[in-house]
Design an enzyme around this catalytic site. Structure first.
Site, short mmCIF file in Angstrom:
data_model
loop_
_atom_site.label_atom_id
_atom_site.label_comp_id
_atom_site.label_asym_id
_atom_site.label_seq_id
_atom_site.Cartn_x
_atom_site.Cartn_y
_atom_site.Cartn_z
N HIS A 596 -43.13 30.48 45.11
CA HIS A 596 -43.36 30.57 43.67
C HIS A 596 -44.86 30.44 43.44
O HIS A 596 -45.56 29.79 44.21
CB HIS A 596 -42.59 29.44 42.98
N ASP A 673 -41.48 22.12 48.52
CA ASP A 673 -41.16 22.45 47.13
C ASP A 673 -39.64 22.52 47.02
O ASP A 673 -39.01 23.49 47.45
CB ASP A 673 -41.80 23.78 46.75
N GLN A 676 -35.78 24.47 43.93
CA GLN A 676 -34.55 25.24 43.97
C GLN A 676 -33.47 24.60 44.84
O GLN A 676 -32.30 24.98 44.74
CB GLN A 676 -34.83 26.65 44.48
N LYS A 699 -34.17 21.85 36.19
CA LYS A 699 -33.33 22.75 36.98
C LYS A 699 -32.11 22.03 37.54
O LYS A 699 -31.25 22.66 38.15
CB LYS A 699 -34.13 23.36 38.13
N CYS A 837 -42.05 34.96 39.07
CA CYS A 837 -43.23 34.19 39.47
C CYS A 837 -43.42 34.22 40.99
O CYS A 837 -43.85 33.23 41.60
CB CYS A 837 -43.14 32.74 38.98
#
Length: 879
Positions: A596, A673, A676, A699, A837
């Site tokens: 991202h 990261d 997700q 999220k 993104c």
């Protein structure tokens, strides 16, 4: 006007046989007479419950008055049920239901007196004994007279000088209609078997023509089926279709069908399509459906039908629609293209039949009929359908209180919440968004306010303020699922926003369940205060719960040994690492093409400090080039490796543990990261082996404006200085706080942080392993379904065990943005389109316009996935 042959405006009657006829001739060859009908001319037999009701009303007013076997009902207009009762081919009276008093009444017609008078033992007013009539000179009919003795309101028989008529008593007065001499009459009393026999010729013609229509069109598409509702019309059509050689039939279970209907459908060997949505979840958001606002049909019928048709392909569907059912079907042709589902060509072989013909045909053929008709229902369907009558619903309160109680409770609560008068739910005014003239007149009569747009006026006295729940956060956890596997039905009630939409944009942001929303509201209403400062009770409560939320999040990721810092999102968390490490020229950062922009741009900015950035690629199966990573690490000077745990475009899960091992071997720090991965799978920082984990709260069912940076050690300098992040300050300097406070200068998002703690509790109560398995099944289903559609290309990880619920795809010749817009406007499906993104990844994949992305959450259902597949198939066919 309704479009129909003029013959259908009358009923034929054979006086010789004393039976109704559906054609001009009787089997006895005797001349018939015409009985005029009232609009909409849909005459039907009075069945068991109807007969019992008419007998009861007659007995209450006039005594034990016999009824013949054959009684007909002609539906007419009114505020609710209004039927012209036909006996012996003559008007007998009007059977009506008053939605205000909740009572039935039978107003007899003058033609009925010949049959009633010989048996009437009460309900007769002798006008010759009434003083007001004796004193009156002139015509009696049409006049109103006070009565010397009290008489219950309602219809009466009036007698005056050997003449008889009907009258209506109200408030101690009787209004007399015309008077005339009456001769008692008796007629033969045939049963319905005789009626069928006398109509056999006409029934054979109806059957022959209907079967001819079916055979004429049944091969117009590759397959043919019958749409079955469980009602009389679809029952007749199913029987006719099977005679024509059609065997396949389907029934859509809306989830609010009556149990008798579902049982009847199953007994007919019809395929049952399970419900397409949760009505009671949707209604909390959308409000009650109305005759002029039937949003429920799209959710409960059209959506599952779209899925079913996607499996059958183009088909001919035989349906039981008739001209006389409703005004919008009065122009129905023999064939019609379904505007909501282009795959379907509808055939209406009984469109010219009235209800009388349908019942006679079914009885003639000895076809089983839904038992609800004999129980008093005239319309079979969803038990709370706005198109039904209040009279029918009143009967359902007796038959199925367990169903009606729930709907009544909702209507009462909705009316109170919106300040609507009691008539809204008591009289059934909820059945219209904008009241029709007959209901506006009823409201005017009873002093109920109506707005200029014909909606009900609010009653300020009944407006109930919404009170936020004040339950403690510890009670906000969903009950642990009892089943081995998790199903979304266990939690969807906590997400009222899902009611009438299909939300598949969870990779961008997920929805928050009610416990999370309530926790945020509770903070604002009950103890809003800053944290770590002050000693009053509100700040003590806020500080304790805010600290406790940090502990919950740390426990959720197995990070109790490190430091958990609240940020406003994952982007800020990554930037804190980029700004907080001490960089020197020659340092290197390694990231991947999957990232991202939030895990790419902060490292690009370090070029100003002499820091180089290396981006490793992926192979044809979207797997990271670990050999390239190891080669770069072997070259030395790599300070940090920053990698996504799961791609927000391709859904692939990266081999984090292998990367962690390489980083340890070469002395590089490791940032993951997890934006997700955290919402979709178990994540434990001890297993990951990372130094930093960054993720977003919004999220994973948390509020927007929340995120987390977890650190193994205090390796970062605070990027922001100010209040709350120090233990002491002097003119010469300051002493930073030791805990998370060091990195949370200023007033934080206290309510959001507390609610984020509730969100991780909510997920933990379900079980992340169960969520992951659930989404794994949905992802496989979606990839398989999309991959089978001509013109659709799917971009997703190949290994089902190393991917999350994110699937990207394109449709040949259609821009991704156009696809997303069509899905929203035509199917209420919300997906994301564009570069997501991740523009460098899109360039690498050769997708300058990006993709369409569908992303799931724990509340996503199989039915929603199937509907997306069906909708994409429909778009692809029309490209």
């Amino acid at each position: 006007m309704i479009r129909e042959p003029s013959v259908k405006k009358v009923l034929y009657w054979c006086d010789q046989c004393n039976v109704p006829l559906i054609g001009r001739t009787c089997a006895c060859k005797t001349r018939t007479r015409e009985v005029p009908l009232l609009q909409p001319y849909d005459v039907r037999p009075a069945l068991a419950a109807d007969m019992a009701l008419i007998r009861r009303l007659l007995a209450e007013r006039f005594g034990d008055v016999p009824l013949p076997h054959v009684v007909l009902l002609n539906k007419t207009g009114g505020t609710d049920r209004a039927d012209l009762v036909i006996v012996h081919g003559e008007r007998f009276g009007w059977l009506t239901f008053d939605p205000v008093s909740r009572k039935f009444s039978l107003d007899i017609a003058p033609e009925a007196l010949s049959y009633i008078l010989p048996h009437a033992t009460r309900g007769i007013i002798d006008l010759e004994a009434e003083p007001a009539v004796i004193a009156h000179r002139g015509r009696i009919g049409g006049k109103r007279f006070p009565l010397k003795d009290p008489v219950p309101d309602g219809t009466v028989i009036v007698a005056y000088k050997n003449r008889f008529g009907t009258g209506v008593v109200r408030d101690g007065q009787v209004r007399v209609k015309d008077l005339a001499p009456i001769t008692p009459r008796t007629r033969s009393n045939p049963d319905w078997e005789v009626v069928i026999e006398k109509n056999r010729y006409h029934l054979k013609n109806l059957e022959r023509n209907a079967i001819r229509t079916i055979k004429k069109h049944m091969n117009d598409r590759p397959c043919v089926n019958v749409s079955f509702s469980g009602g009389k019309d679809s029952t007749a059509v199913l029987h006719l279709a099977r005679k024509a050689g059609v065997e396949k039939a389907f029934f859509i279970d809306t989830g609010i069908e009556l149990p008798e209907t579902v049982e009847f459908v199953a007994s007919q060997g019809v395929e049952i399509i399970q419900k397409g949505g949760d009505f009671f979840q949707a209604v909390e958001k959308a409000g009650p459906p109305g005759k002029d606002h039937r949003w429920c049909c799209k959710l409960l019928k059209l959506h599952p039908l779209k899925i079913y048709l996607a499996g059958t392909g183009p088909c001919v569907t035989i349906q039981g629609n008739r001209w006389y059912e409703s005004w919008n079907r009065a122009e129905l042709d023999e064939t019609s293209q379904n505007p909501a589902n282009p795959l379907q060509l509808n055939i209406s072989p009984i469109r010219s039949w009235r209800a009388l013909e349908v019942f006679l045909y079914l009885w003639w053929q000895k076809v089983p009929i839904n038992p609800l008709y004999d129980m008093g229902l005239e319309r079979i369907g969803c038990y709370l359908c706005p198109a039904a009558l209040e009279s029918e619903y009143e009967g359902l309160r007796v038959m199925h209180p367990e169903l009606t109680d729930r709907w009544d409770e909702f209507l009462i609560r909705w009316a109170e919440k919106n300040g609507l008068p009691e008539a809204y739910h008591r009289w059934g005014l909820w059945r219209w968004r904008a009241l029709p003239p007959k209901m506006r007149e009823l409201c005017r009569e009873w002093g109920i306010g109506v707005n200029d747009d014909f909606t009900l006026k609010e009653d300020p006295a009944r407006k109930r303020a919404e009170v936020a729940t004040t339950k403690t956060m510890e009670t906000h956890k969903p009950a642990p699922p009892a089943e081995t596997e998790f199903t979304p039905d266990q939690i969807r009630k906590d997400f009222p926003i899902l009611g009438d939409i299909i939300y598949l944009d969870n990779a961008a942001t997920s929805f928050s369940p009610e416990p999370v929303v309530n926790a945020f509201v509770e903070f604002e209403h009950n103890y809003r205060a800053n944290v770590g400062r002050g000693v009053h009770r509100l700040t003590r409560i806020a500080t304790q719960r805010y600290w406790h939320a940090h502990e919950k999040v740390a426990r959720f990721i197995g990070g109790e040994a490190g430091l958990t810092v609240f940020t406003k999102n994952a982007t800020e968390a990554i930037n804190m690492v980029a700004q907080g490490l001490s960089w020197k020229p020659g340092d290197r950062v390694v990231t991947t093409i999957l990232e991202h922009h939030s895990n790419l741009l902060p490292w690009r900015m370090l070029a100003k400090q002499g820091v180089a950035l290396d981006v490793i690629g992926i192979d044809a199966d979207y797997e990271l080039d670990l050999a390239a990573l190891e080669k770069i690490l072997s070259g030395g000077s790599v300070r940090l490796v920053a990698v996504t745990h799961a791609s927000n475009v391709l859904g692939v899960v990266t081999p984090i543990q292998k990367i962690a091992n390489l980083c340890r071997e070469h002395g590089a720090l490791f940032l993951v990261d997890g934006a997700q991965s955290l919402p979709h799978m178990p994540v434990n920082v001890r297993d990951l082996g990372c130094d930093f984990l960054c993720f977003a709260g919004h999220k994973m069912f948390g509020p927007t404006g929340t995120g987390v940076l977890w650190m193994r050690d205090l390796l970062l300098e605070p990027p922001t200085l100010g209040g709350g992040m120090v233990t002491s300050v002097t003119v010469e300097g300051y002493d930073p706080a030791e805990g998370y406070q060091r990195y949370e200068a200023g007033t934080p998002n206290v309510g959001g942080g507390i609610a984020l703690g509730v969100a991780v509790d909510y997920l933990a109560a379900i079980g992340m392993e169960k969520i992951h398995r659930h989404e794994e099944r949905l992802t496989a289903r979606l990839i398989e379904g999309l991959s089978a559609i001509d013109g659709v290309t799917v971009y997703a990880g190949k290994d089902p065990h190393t991917r999350i619920g994110v699937v990207s795809f394109t449709i040949d010749g259609i821009h991704p943005q156009e696809v997303a817009q069509m899905l929203d406007e035509e199917a209420d499906i919300m997906v994301r389109s564009g570069h997501h993104c991740c523009q460098p990844l899109m360039e690498h994949l050769g997708l300058p316009e990006g993709t369409v992305r569908a992303s799931m959450a724990a509340y996503t259902t199989e039915q929603e996935i199937d509907l997306l597949i069906a909708a994409v198939d429909e778009i692809s066919r029309g490209r």
